[in-house]
Scaffold this motif. Structure first.
Motif, PDB file in Angstrom:
ATOM      1  N   GLU A  24       0.220  -1.224  -0.036  1.00 18.33           N
ATOM      2  CA  GLU A  24      -0.057   0.001  -0.594  1.00 18.33           C
ATOM      3  C   GLU A  24       1.059   0.878  -0.084  1.00 18.33           C
ATOM      4  O   GLU A  24       0.720   2.590  -0.114  1.00 18.33           O
ATOM      5  CB  GLU A  24      -0.750   0.249   1.204  1.00 18.33           C
ATOM      6  CG  GLU A  24      -2.025  -0.903   0.786  1.00 18.33           C
ATOM      7  CD  GLU A  24      -2.836  -1.300  -0.163  1.00 18.33           C
ATOM      8  OE1 GLU A  24      -2.958   0.546  -0.756  1.00 18.33           O
ATOM      9  OE2 GLU A  24      -3.008  -2.325  -0.360  1.00 18.33           O
ATOM     10  N   GLU A 396      -5.563  -3.240   5.801  1.00 14.99           N
ATOM     11  CA  GLU A 396      -6.551  -2.539   5.008  1.00 14.99           C
ATOM     12  C   GLU A 396      -6.981  -0.867   6.151  1.00 14.99           C
ATOM     13  O   GLU A 396      -7.652  -0.036   5.895  1.00 14.99           O
ATOM     14  CB  GLU A 396      -7.492  -3.297   5.098  1.00 14.99           C
ATOM     15  CG  GLU A 396      -7.476  -3.609   3.511  1.00 14.99           C
ATOM     16  CD  GLU A 396      -8.603  -4.939   3.395  1.00 14.99           C
ATOM     17  OE1 GLU A 396      -8.433  -5.640   2.574  1.00 14.99           O
ATOM     18  OE2 GLU A 396      -9.195  -5.719   4.487  1.00 14.99           O
ATOM     19  N   LYS A 401      -9.205   1.370   3.812  1.00 14.92           N
ATOM     20  CA  LYS A 401      -9.445   0.379   2.964  1.00 14.92           C
ATOM     21  C   LYS A 401     -10.743  -0.270   3.306  1.00 14.92           C
ATOM     22  O   LYS A 401     -10.522  -0.419   4.323  1.00 14.92           O
ATOM     23  CB  LYS A 401      -8.631  -0.957   2.176  1.00 14.92           C
ATOM     24  CG  LYS A 401      -7.017   0.147   1.138  1.00 14.92           C
ATOM     25  CD  LYS A 401      -7.508   1.427   0.276  1.00 14.92           C
ATOM     26  CE  LYS A 401      -5.773   1.449  -0.161  1.00 14.92           C
ATOM     27  NZ  LYS A 401      -6.291   1.986  -1.900  1.00 14.92           N
TER      28      LYS A 401
END
Length: 416
Positions: A24, A396, A401
């Motif tokens: 990420e 996440e 996310k």
């Protein structure tokens, strides 16, 4: 904007978190008090287990623990000790061990394990780590008595209801899937949904990959303090250094509770010690199995066969109890004709500490008190199996996310 993240803990959960966070775009540092070459992430059975749908905190477990309390060779051993934290944990474990809680946990455990199994496959298919041992032969639950068979049949029916692939095998059926060694068992439940791996190989390849792409692995440094500040970078202190970060991940396994206290958090965790024996010579065992009466695991790994098991609550220590090692060896020999485990194999036994929560579910989520602290620990015997999915969820959460699943049951600040 990329974030700077410090992960406290270099086990499978910490490394998998680093793996997904760097994808990420985060700048990641992993700190561990050890050389990152031993512990629970290296001595476990290597299972990927959607079949393990029953949480450890199940009805009857405390009674079992009390029955075994003065038998240090038993599969489930609680060392008597006047430790307020342990006494409180045991009380909360007892409260959690209800059929209602088990029924609520079963579909959650199944979902998170299936997700993680597929992520293991995705990591292999990505080629990031090169080739590593990962198989889907399933898992045999081998039984010698009708009592254990009847118990596992109840579990297998629940697994089938959830859509997992399960078969019942008689003695001839066992011989068909394991033809090269005679097994002293009346039958088996074959969970075809399960897989297995060689933990030491996966961990070595993951560390090499992470270092190659710029993740900083800081070994042999114990974290002594954590200073949280939501508006400014946080600070993680060790005896010799200090590390700033926008976000901190607490993935320190059985040591997580101690660090959480420094942050004013109550994270109820007890260390559950497990043992393993590696047999380097050929055993002719090709199928992973749980030996139900012996309460132990058998895994054919890359270059050796591993015999593992026991759950020992005796605090944070790495003392090897020879009587527990001998019990694992005896259990294996009782099931497999012609198998021998040498004195050298037993002398080379190792142990690891699995972080166990009172209800058997892990802690995965953001701290309500410290918005830039994310917690990932308490996986008990599912730590290896849930490494990738936990790492994915952590990335996440930190990178805002959508989550691959609902993590409400894993709330680190849930009440027991």
């Amino acid at each position: 904007m990329s974030k700077s993240v410090v992960i406290i803990g270099g086990g499978v959960v910490g490394l998998c978190s680093a793996y997904y966070l760097q994808k990420e775009g985060c700048k990641v540092t992993v700190i561990d008090k050890s050389p990152m070459n031993a512990g629970a992430s290296y001595v476990n059975a290597g299972y990927l287990t959607p079949s393990h749908i029953i949480p450890m905190a199940a009805p009857g477990m405390i009674t079992t623990g009390l029955r075994y309390m003065f038998n240090s060779s038993s599969p489930f051993y609680m060392k008597p000790r006047l430790d307020p934290n342990f006494i409180k944990w045991a009380w909360n474990f007892k409260k959690s061990a209800t059929q209602k809680n088990v029924d609520l946990a079963i579909p959650v455990i199944k979902e998170v394990n299936v997700l993680s199994r597929e992520l293991f496959t995705a990591i292999k298919n990505s080629g990031d780590l090169g080739s590593f041992h990962l198989e889907r032969k399933g898992l045999l639950m081998l039984y010698q008595t009708d009592k254990e068979r009847d118990h596992e049949l109840i579990v297998s029916e629940k697994a089938k209801f959830l859509g997992l692939e399960v078969k019942e095998l008689d003695k001839e059926g066992i011989s068909r899937v394991e033809p090269n060694i005679n097994i002293n068992a009346k039958g088996a439940i074959h969970y075809e949904c399960d897989g297995h791996s060689t933990p030491s190989e996966f961990m070595a390849r993951m560390k090499a990959y992470l270092e190659n792409i710029g993740v900083h692995l800081i070994k042999n440094q114990e974290v002594t303090d954590v200073i949280m500040n939501y508006k400014k970078p946080c600070e993680v202190k060790t005896l010799t250094s200090s590390y700033d970060a926008d976000e901190i991940v607490l993935a320190a396994g059985s040591w997580s509770g101690k660090l959480a206290k420094k942050l004013g958090l109550k994270l109820s965790i007890e260390a559950g010690k497990g043992y393993r024996i590696n047999v380097q010579k050929e055993t002719n065992i090709k199928m992973p199995a749980i030996l139900m009466e012996a309460k132990m695991a058998v895994t054919p790994m890359k270059g050796f066969t591993r015999f593992a098991g026991t759950m020992e609550f005796s605090g944070i220590n790495h003392d090897i109890r020879k009587e527990r090692v001998n019990a694992i060896a005896k259990g294996a020999v009782d099931f497999y004709d012609g198998l021998s485990i040498s004195a050298e194999d037993k002398n080379n036994a190792q142990c690891g500490l699995r972080p166990v929560t009172p209800d058997g579910l892990p802690y995965i989520g953001k701290s309500k008190k410290h918005k830039n602290l994310t917690i990932a620990t308490g996986h008990a015997m599912m730590g290896w199996s849930l490494g990738p999915v936990t790492g994915k969820l952590i990335s996440e959460l930190i990178c805002d996310k959508d989550l691959v699943m609902d993590i409400t049951p894993f709330d680190p600040e849930r009440r027991f």
